[in-house]
Write a protein that holds these residues in place. Structure first.
Motif, PDB file in Angstrom:
ATOM      1  N   SER A  21      13.534  -8.799 -12.721  1.00  0.00           N
ATOM      2  CA  SER A  21      12.240  -8.367 -13.251  1.00  0.00           C
ATOM      3  C   SER A  21      11.178  -8.355 -12.157  1.00  0.00           C
ATOM      4  O   SER A  21      10.316  -7.491 -12.143  1.00  0.00           O
ATOM      5  CB  SER A  21      11.807  -9.259 -14.415  1.00  0.00           C
ATOM      6  N   ALA A  22      11.252  -9.282 -11.215  1.00  0.00           N
ATOM      7  CA  ALA A  22      10.306  -9.280 -10.096  1.00  0.00           C
ATOM      8  C   ALA A  22      10.540  -8.066  -9.211  1.00  0.00           C
ATOM      9  O   ALA A  22       9.581  -7.437  -8.739  1.00  0.00           O
ATOM     10  CB  ALA A  22      10.445 -10.565  -9.285  1.00  0.00           C
ATOM     11  N   LEU A  23      11.792  -7.704  -8.988  1.00  0.00           N
ATOM     12  CA  LEU A  23      12.086  -6.517  -8.181  1.00  0.00           C
ATOM     13  C   LEU A  23      11.629  -5.248  -8.880  1.00  0.00           C
ATOM     14  O   LEU A  23      11.127  -4.326  -8.240  1.00  0.00           O
ATOM     15  CB  LEU A  23      13.581  -6.439  -7.881  1.00  0.00           C
ATOM     16  N   GLU A  24      11.800  -5.180 -10.205  1.00  0.00           N
ATOM     17  CA  GLU A  24      11.326  -4.014 -10.951  1.00  0.00           C
ATOM     18  C   GLU A  24       9.810  -3.898 -10.858  1.00  0.00           C
ATOM     19  O   GLU A  24       9.272  -2.804 -10.710  1.00  0.00           O
ATOM     20  CB  GLU A  24      11.761  -4.103 -12.406  1.00  0.00           C
ATOM     21  N   MET A  25       9.115  -5.031 -10.947  1.00  0.00           N
ATOM     22  CA  MET A  25       7.658  -5.014 -10.857  1.00  0.00           C
ATOM     23  C   MET A  25       7.222  -4.581  -9.462  1.00  0.00           C
ATOM     24  O   MET A  25       6.274  -3.823  -9.313  1.00  0.00           O
ATOM     25  CB  MET A  25       7.087  -6.405 -11.172  1.00  0.00           C
ATOM     26  N   LYS A  26       7.937  -5.044  -8.439  1.00  0.00           N
ATOM     27  CA  LYS A  26       7.601  -4.649  -7.075  1.00  0.00           C
ATOM     28  C   LYS A  26       7.799  -3.151  -6.898  1.00  0.00           C
ATOM     29  O   LYS A  26       6.965  -2.474  -6.309  1.00  0.00           O
ATOM     30  CB  LYS A  26       8.461  -5.417  -6.074  1.00  0.00           C
ATOM     31  N   SER A  27       8.894  -2.614  -7.428  1.00  0.00           N
ATOM     32  CA  SER A  27       9.130  -1.184  -7.288  1.00  0.00           C
ATOM     33  C   SER A  27       8.123  -0.383  -8.112  1.00  0.00           C
ATOM     34  O   SER A  27       7.711   0.696  -7.703  1.00  0.00           O
ATOM     35  CB  SER A  27      10.561  -0.826  -7.675  1.00  0.00           C
ATOM     36  N   LEU A  28       7.709  -0.910  -9.262  1.00  0.00           N
ATOM     37  CA  LEU A  28       6.697  -0.229 -10.062  1.00  0.00           C
ATOM     38  C   LEU A  28       5.366  -0.199  -9.322  1.00  0.00           C
ATOM     39  O   LEU A  28       4.679   0.830  -9.304  1.00  0.00           O
ATOM     40  CB  LEU A  28       6.540  -0.909 -11.418  1.00  0.00           C
ATOM     41  N   MET A  29       5.010  -1.301  -8.674  1.00  0.00           N
ATOM     42  CA  MET A  29       3.782  -1.312  -7.881  1.00  0.00           C
ATOM     43  C   MET A  29       3.891  -0.352  -6.704  1.00  0.00           C
ATOM     44  O   MET A  29       2.913   0.279  -6.324  1.00  0.00           O
ATOM     45  CB  MET A  29       3.482  -2.733  -7.391  1.00  0.00           C
ATOM     46  N   GLN A  30       5.082  -0.219  -6.143  1.00  0.00           N
ATOM     47  CA  GLN A  30       5.281   0.729  -5.050  1.00  0.00           C
ATOM     48  C   GLN A  30       5.074   2.153  -5.547  1.00  0.00           C
ATOM     49  O   GLN A  30       4.473   2.974  -4.848  1.00  0.00           O
ATOM     50  CB  GLN A  30       6.690   0.569  -4.476  1.00  0.00           C
ATOM     51  N   VAL A  31       5.528   2.443  -6.758  1.00  0.00           N
ATOM     52  CA  VAL A  31       5.332   3.779  -7.329  1.00  0.00           C
ATOM     53  C   VAL A  31       3.849   4.040  -7.559  1.00  0.00           C
ATOM     54  O   VAL A  31       3.343   5.104  -7.215  1.00  0.00           O
ATOM     55  CB  VAL A  31       6.142   3.937  -8.638  1.00  0.00           C
ATOM     56  N   PHE A  32       3.129   3.073  -8.136  1.00  0.00           N
ATOM     57  CA  PHE A  32       1.690   3.246  -8.354  1.00  0.00           C
ATOM     58  C   PHE A  32       0.961   3.445  -7.027  1.00  0.00           C
ATOM     59  O   PHE A  32       0.080   4.295  -6.914  1.00  0.00           O
ATOM     60  CB  PHE A  32       1.094   2.041  -9.095  1.00  0.00           C
ATOM     61  N   ARG A  33       1.328   2.665  -6.014  1.00  0.00           N
ATOM     62  CA  ARG A  33       0.695   2.791  -4.708  1.00  0.00           C
ATOM     63  C   ARG A  33       0.979   4.154  -4.093  1.00  0.00           C
ATOM     64  O   ARG A  33       0.095   4.794  -3.516  1.00  0.00           O
ATOM     65  CB  ARG A  33       1.196   1.681  -3.791  1.00  0.00           C
ATOM     66  N   ALA A  34       2.214   4.637  -4.237  1.00  0.00           N
ATOM     67  CA  ALA A  34       2.579   5.939  -3.673  1.00  0.00           C
ATOM     68  C   ALA A  34       1.827   7.071  -4.362  1.00  0.00           C
ATOM     69  O   ALA A  34       1.328   7.992  -3.704  1.00  0.00           O
ATOM     70  CB  ALA A  34       4.086   6.153  -3.803  1.00  0.00           C
ATOM     71  N   VAL A  35       1.732   7.000  -5.682  1.00  0.00           N
ATOM     72  CA  VAL A  35       1.037   8.056  -6.426  1.00  0.00           C
ATOM     73  C   VAL A  35      -0.452   8.027  -6.117  1.00  0.00           C
ATOM     74  O   VAL A  35      -1.080   9.074  -5.924  1.00  0.00           O
ATOM     75  CB  VAL A  35       1.312   7.933  -7.944  1.00  0.00           C
ATOM     76  N   ALA A  36      -1.040   6.837  -6.033  1.00  0.00           N
ATOM     77  CA  ALA A  36      -2.469   6.737  -5.721  1.00  0.00           C
ATOM     78  C   ALA A  36      -2.764   7.274  -4.327  1.00  0.00           C
ATOM     79  O   ALA A  36      -3.739   8.014  -4.133  1.00  0.00           O
ATOM     80  CB  ALA A  36      -2.930   5.289  -5.841  1.00  0.00           C
ATOM     81  N   SER A  37      -1.914   6.946  -3.369  1.00  0.00           N
ATOM     82  CA  SER A  37      -2.165   7.456  -2.016  1.00  0.00           C
ATOM     83  C   SER A  37      -1.950   8.962  -1.955  1.00  0.00           C
ATOM     84  O   SER A  37      -2.636   9.655  -1.204  1.00  0.00           O
ATOM     85  CB  SER A  37      -1.288   6.738  -0.988  1.00  0.00           C
TER      86      SER A  37
END
Length: 87
Positions: A21-37
């Motif tokens: 679940s921590a890895l999924e959250m990290k990857s989800l934050m990576q997706v949000f960061r990628a889309v925002a950038s």
């Protein structure tokens, strides 16, 4: 009995479930960061390479869904700001 709600854990989370679940959250934050950038037009080549690797593994659907959500939030924010400024 004393007016305080007490939360109990029926079973402790196994380490592998907690880690996944921590890895999924990290990857989800990576997706949000990628889309925002991508929305504001900034980014690093290193992050772009990580995004392409993640997309090859999991597919583009996470980026598509997050992009749609962030676009709707952006348009909603603009609409609210215009309605507040213009009576």
């Amino acid at each position: 009995s004393d007016g305080i709600v007490r939360w109990t854990i029926s079973r402790p989370l196994p380490v592998n479930e907690l880690w996944s679940s921590a890895l999924e959250m990290k990857s989800l934050m990576q997706v949000f960061r990628a889309v925002a950038s991508a929305m504001i037009g900034v980014g690093k080549k290193k992050n772009l390479a990580q995004d392409f690797e993640a997309t090859e593994k999991t597919g583009p659907w996470a980026y598509i869904v997050v992009g749609l959500i962030m676009t709707i939030l952006f348009i909603g924010t603009i609409l609210v700001a215009v309605r507040v400024v213009l009576p």
